[in-house]
Write a protein that holds these residues in place. Structure first.
Motif, PDB file in Angstrom:
ATOM      1  N   ILE A 273      32.180   8.114  16.394  1.00  0.00           N
ATOM      2  CA  ILE A 273      31.191   8.131  17.485  1.00  0.00           C
ATOM      3  C   ILE A 273      31.434   6.930  18.391  1.00  0.00           C
ATOM      4  CG2 ILE A 273      28.748   7.691  17.992  1.00  0.00           C
ATOM      5  CD1 ILE A 273      28.012   9.627  15.847  1.00  0.00           C
ATOM      6  N   GLY A 274      31.405   7.186  19.687  1.00  0.00           N
ATOM      7  CA  GLY A 274      31.639   6.124  20.658  1.00  0.00           C
ATOM      8  C   GLY A 274      33.076   6.100  21.163  1.00  0.00           C
ATOM      9  N   SER A 275      33.989   6.732  20.411  1.00  0.00           N
ATOM     10  CA  SER A 275      35.370   6.780  20.886  1.00  0.00           C
ATOM     11  C   SER A 275      35.896   8.211  21.017  1.00  0.00           C
ATOM     12  CB  SER A 275      36.288   5.960  19.979  1.00  0.00           C
ATOM     13  OG  SER A 275      36.245   6.446  18.663  1.00  0.00           O
ATOM     14  N   ILE A 276      35.365   9.114  20.225  1.00  0.00           N
ATOM     15  CA  ILE A 276      35.750  10.523  20.289  1.00  0.00           C
ATOM     16  C   ILE A 276      34.474  11.355  20.329  1.00  0.00           C
ATOM     17  CG2 ILE A 276      36.895  12.444  19.115  1.00  0.00           C
ATOM     18  CD1 ILE A 276      38.717  10.388  17.762  1.00  0.00           C
ATOM     19  N   GLU A 277      34.407  12.274  21.291  1.00  0.00           N
ATOM     20  CA  GLU A 277      33.268  13.187  21.350  1.00  0.00           C
ATOM     21  C   GLU A 277      33.466  14.266  20.286  1.00  0.00           C
ATOM     22  OE1 GLU A 277      31.302  16.517  24.351  1.00  0.00           O
ATOM     23  OE2 GLU A 277      32.775  15.122  25.148  1.00  0.00           O
ATOM     24  N   VAL A 278      32.459  14.472  19.459  1.00  0.00           N
ATOM     25  CA  VAL A 278      32.504  15.522  18.437  1.00  0.00           C
ATOM     26  C   VAL A 278      31.394  16.513  18.756  1.00  0.00           C
ATOM     27  CG1 VAL A 278      32.362  16.081  15.974  1.00  0.00           C
ATOM     28  CG2 VAL A 278      33.409  13.923  16.698  1.00  0.00           C
ATOM     29  N   HIS A 279      31.790  17.768  18.915  1.00  0.00           N
ATOM     30  CA  HIS A 279      30.832  18.831  19.251  1.00  0.00           C
ATOM     31  C   HIS A 279      30.882  19.876  18.138  1.00  0.00           C
ATOM     32  CE1 HIS A 279      28.450  21.421  21.802  1.00  0.00           C
ATOM     33  NE2 HIS A 279      29.322  22.386  21.629  1.00  0.00           N
ATOM     34  N   GLU A 280      29.717  20.155  17.532  1.00  0.00           N
ATOM     35  CA  GLU A 280      29.654  21.128  16.451  1.00  0.00           C
ATOM     36  C   GLU A 280      28.907  22.375  16.896  1.00  0.00           C
ATOM     37  OE1 GLU A 280      28.174  17.989  15.913  1.00  0.00           O
ATOM     38  OE2 GLU A 280      29.245  17.039  14.278  1.00  0.00           O
ATOM     39  N   THR A 281      29.441  23.532  16.535  1.00  0.00           N
ATOM     40  CA  THR A 281      28.790  24.810  16.801  1.00  0.00           C
ATOM     41  C   THR A 281      28.855  25.641  15.521  1.00  0.00           C
ATOM     42  OG1 THR A 281      30.859  25.814  17.589  1.00  0.00           O
ATOM     43  CG2 THR A 281      29.421  24.799  19.256  1.00  0.00           C
ATOM     44  N   PHE A 282      28.054  26.703  15.480  1.00  0.00           N
ATOM     45  CA  PHE A 282      28.100  27.589  14.311  1.00  0.00           C
ATOM     46  C   PHE A 282      27.796  29.008  14.723  1.00  0.00           C
ATOM     47  CE2 PHE A 282      23.602  26.569  14.512  1.00  0.00           C
ATOM     48  CZ  PHE A 282      22.980  27.759  14.160  1.00  0.00           C
ATOM     49  N   GLU A 283      28.210  29.911  13.878  1.00  0.00           N
ATOM     50  CA  GLU A 283      27.820  31.310  14.018  1.00  0.00           C
ATOM     51  C   GLU A 283      27.558  31.851  12.625  1.00  0.00           C
ATOM     52  OE1 GLU A 283      30.959  34.401  14.941  1.00  0.00           O
ATOM     53  OE2 GLU A 283      32.170  32.577  15.221  1.00  0.00           O
ATOM     54  N   ILE A 284      26.632  32.774  12.569  1.00  0.00           N
ATOM     55  CA  ILE A 284      26.259  33.396  11.301  1.00  0.00           C
ATOM     56  C   ILE A 284      27.012  34.722  11.181  1.00  0.00           C
ATOM     57  CG2 ILE A 284      24.365  34.461  10.018  1.00  0.00           C
ATOM     58  CD1 ILE A 284      22.483  32.444  11.433  1.00  0.00           C
ATOM     59  N   ILE A 285      27.666  34.911  10.055  1.00  0.00           N
ATOM     60  CA  ILE A 285      28.344  36.164   9.744  1.00  0.00           C
ATOM     61  C   ILE A 285      27.540  36.817   8.625  1.00  0.00           C
ATOM     62  CG2 ILE A 285      30.521  37.254   9.049  1.00  0.00           C
ATOM     63  CD1 ILE A 285      30.728  35.506  11.630  1.00  0.00           C
ATOM     64  N   PRO A 286      26.809  37.892   8.945  1.00  0.00           N
ATOM     65  CA  PRO A 286      25.997  38.527   7.897  1.00  0.00           C
ATOM     66  C   PRO A 286      26.890  39.087   6.779  1.00  0.00           C
ATOM     67  CG  PRO A 286      25.448  39.390  10.073  1.00  0.00           C
ATOM     68  CD  PRO A 286      26.691  38.552  10.224  1.00  0.00           C
ATOM     69  N   LYS A 287      26.479  38.816   5.564  1.00  0.00           N
ATOM     70  CA  LYS A 287      27.210  39.326   4.399  1.00  0.00           C
ATOM     71  C   LYS A 287      26.709  40.747   4.140  1.00  0.00           C
ATOM     72  CE  LYS A 287      28.377  38.355  -0.360  1.00  0.00           C
ATOM     73  NZ  LYS A 287      28.188  37.457  -1.504  1.00  0.00           N
ATOM     74  N   PRO A 288      27.624  41.707   4.088  1.00  0.00           N
ATOM     75  CA  PRO A 288      27.179  43.075   3.833  1.00  0.00           C
ATOM     76  C   PRO A 288      26.570  43.197   2.439  1.00  0.00           C
ATOM     77  CG  PRO A 288      29.585  42.956   3.969  1.00  0.00           C
ATOM     78  CD  PRO A 288      29.046  41.589   4.224  1.00  0.00           C
ATOM     79  N   PRO A 289      25.542  44.059   2.313  1.00  0.00           N
ATOM     80  CA  PRO A 289      24.923  44.227   0.998  1.00  0.00           C
ATOM     81  C   PRO A 289      25.926  44.810  -0.015  1.00  0.00           C
ATOM     82  CG  PRO A 289      24.022  45.792   2.597  1.00  0.00           C
ATOM     83  CD  PRO A 289      24.976  44.901   3.334  1.00  0.00           C
ATOM     84  N   VAL A 290      25.759  44.419  -1.251  1.00  0.00           N
ATOM     85  CA  VAL A 290      26.619  44.919  -2.315  1.00  0.00           C
ATOM     86  C   VAL A 290      26.172  46.333  -2.676  1.00  0.00           C
ATOM     87  CG1 VAL A 290      27.423  44.544  -4.679  1.00  0.00           C
ATOM     88  CG2 VAL A 290      26.950  42.589  -3.188  1.00  0.00           C
TER      89      VAL A 290
END
Length: 134
Positions: A115-132
């Motif tokens: 932090i302060g020298s490199i910008e770190v950007h985090e994102t996420f996506e949800i992948i629904p797990k199919p029912p068994v």
């Protein structure tokens, strides 16, 4: 860690898990920027995993994709690392995942180190797990 010079190009270290070869040429080992990005991504992923377990979120997999922006005018300096998490699970709460991302950023030692020298950007996506199926 102790690094020793290799005969051709780069350096190596013998570590508990095995030998780590590092060089400016991928033909001879991991490139230093790859290790930097891997450290940020995997540290974040490990912290996220622990937090999701504590939140009792039902997930079966986390995949991490990174993107790196470098500045060729300043020694190919790493300027930004985007870390994208693909989280597979059942009944995952988007609001809990947003909170988990905040906690991950706060508790990942590698992110906090840059932090302060490199910008770190985090994102996420949800992948629904199919029912068994039975």
């Amino acid at each position: 860690m102790e690094f020793k010079m290799k005969k051709d190009v780069g350096f190596y270290a013998d570590l508990g898990f095995g030998r780590l070869d590092v060089a400016s040429d991928e033909e001879y080992g991991f490139r230093p920027y790859q290790l930097l990005v891997a450290s940020v991504a995997v540290c974040s992923g490990g912290v996220l995993r622990k937090i999701l377990n504590k939140m009792r979120q039902e997930f079966s997999d986390i995949e991490i994709k990174t993107d790196v922006e470098r500045n060729s005018e300043e020694a190919d300096r790493v300027e930004k690392i985007t870390v994208h998490f693909r989280i597979t699970g059942t009944n995952l709460s988007e609001s809990k995942l947003e909170r988990a991302m905040e906690l991950t950023r706060k508790n990942c030692s590698m992110v906090q180190s840059v932090i302060g020298s490199i910008e770190v950007h985090e994102t996420f996506e949800i992948i629904p797990k199919p029912p068994v199926s039975k």
